[in-house]
Design an enzyme around this catalytic site. Sequence first.
Site, short mmCIF file in Angstrom:
data_model
loop_
_atom_site.label_atom_id
_atom_site.label_comp_id
_atom_site.label_asym_id
_atom_site.label_seq_id
_atom_site.Cartn_x
_atom_site.Cartn_y
_atom_site.Cartn_z
N GLY A 1 -81.75 -14.83 51.98
CA GLY A 1 -82.30 -14.14 51.03
C GLY A 1 -82.80 -15.12 49.92
O GLY A 1 -83.53 -14.37 48.92
N LYS B 1 -90.60 19.82 30.23
CA LYS B 1 -89.82 19.07 31.41
C LYS B 1 -88.56 18.90 31.07
O LYS B 1 -88.27 18.40 29.98
CB LYS B 1 -90.66 17.80 32.09
CG LYS B 1 -90.03 17.04 33.25
CD LYS B 1 -90.81 15.97 33.56
CE LYS B 1 -90.59 14.87 32.32
NZ LYS B 1 -90.80 13.59 32.95
N ASP C 1 -100.75 10.64 33.45
CA ASP C 1 -99.05 9.96 33.26
C ASP C 1 -99.20 8.63 33.32
O ASP C 1 -100.30 8.05 34.24
CB ASP C 1 -98.08 10.77 34.10
CG ASP C 1 -96.84 10.60 33.48
OD1 ASP C 1 -96.39 10.03 32.52
OD2 ASP C 1 -96.22 11.34 34.12
#
Length: 340
Positions: free
Chosen positions: A65, A219, A246
Amino acid sequence: MPNPCNRAIIVSQDKSLICTSSNRVDPYGELKVFAGSASGVLGKSICEHLGVDLAKSETKTFSEGNVFVRVLENVRGRDVYVIQGTEYPVNDNFMELLFWIDAFKRASATQVTAVIPFFSYAKGDKKDEPRVSIRARVCADCIEAAGADRVLTLDLHSPQIQGFFKIPVDHLYAMPVLVDYFRRKEIPDLVVGSPDVGFGKQAYKFAEMIHAPVVFGNKVRRGHDEKAEMLDIVGDVKDKNVLIVDDFTITGGTLIEMAQACKERGARDVYACVSHGVFSKGSAEKLARSPIKELVLTDTIGYRFEPLPPCCKVVSIANLFADAIMSIHRRESVSRLFNY
């Protein structure tokens, strides 16, 4: 041998002659633009607008990784720009950006500008819950510690994140590109809708540029893993075409909720546009089944979990970034790009 293109000539591996950059000396020094693994396509597009070749570099991810980066060109004394977004995988891409900055500074670049088309951790801009990290501030500290001289980015979720940095931050907006697209469509009876008051200021600017009124969504989101619930629409959308604006969307949930609320209140067609279309797994199917007729986004995101649905259209932001890079390189004002 005469040089018909009046440019520096190099010999390629197959011995053919290639015309490269002009041999005129740039009074501001040589410009070098690199792209990390997250923004290779956008980097090439930006270089096309700049009229330069994308500089050579190498990125490897080892089996355990670890990320390895290598600069394959001389950058000593150069003005360097590294384009690297921080979309999925966010942490890998962010670490790669830090390694690029460090590599350029250790290679004696005069100035290193981190060009971050999408700054994912911008969502973590405040301590709004007990015992949580202000992640955007931590990222800003890391970018500075790696050695960046300045940052160039687009549509931060919270513009005040610029204050987390002690180095200059040039904050661009996709609004001119998106406005230009919808102006050309000449949609009648158009109103601009913001899903919440948080994006209200930008929604007002968008509406002013497109000469349309504004409506707002009320919202609420009850948890990180829950979709937004649209409680009400403030403003009249009956028999109107609605354009929802947005800064970004991850699942498409907020846009879909807003679109459904507008349709329930008598809206005709519903359009939407965002600067950053992240789109997690499953969002494409939801958007394809939604009332949104067309969703327009920019090309700041280089990775997709799945193909975009037919309702999505991508417009390029490369020209805006190219103009900003050239302005920084030539020590000119970047704020002129905000004069809509």
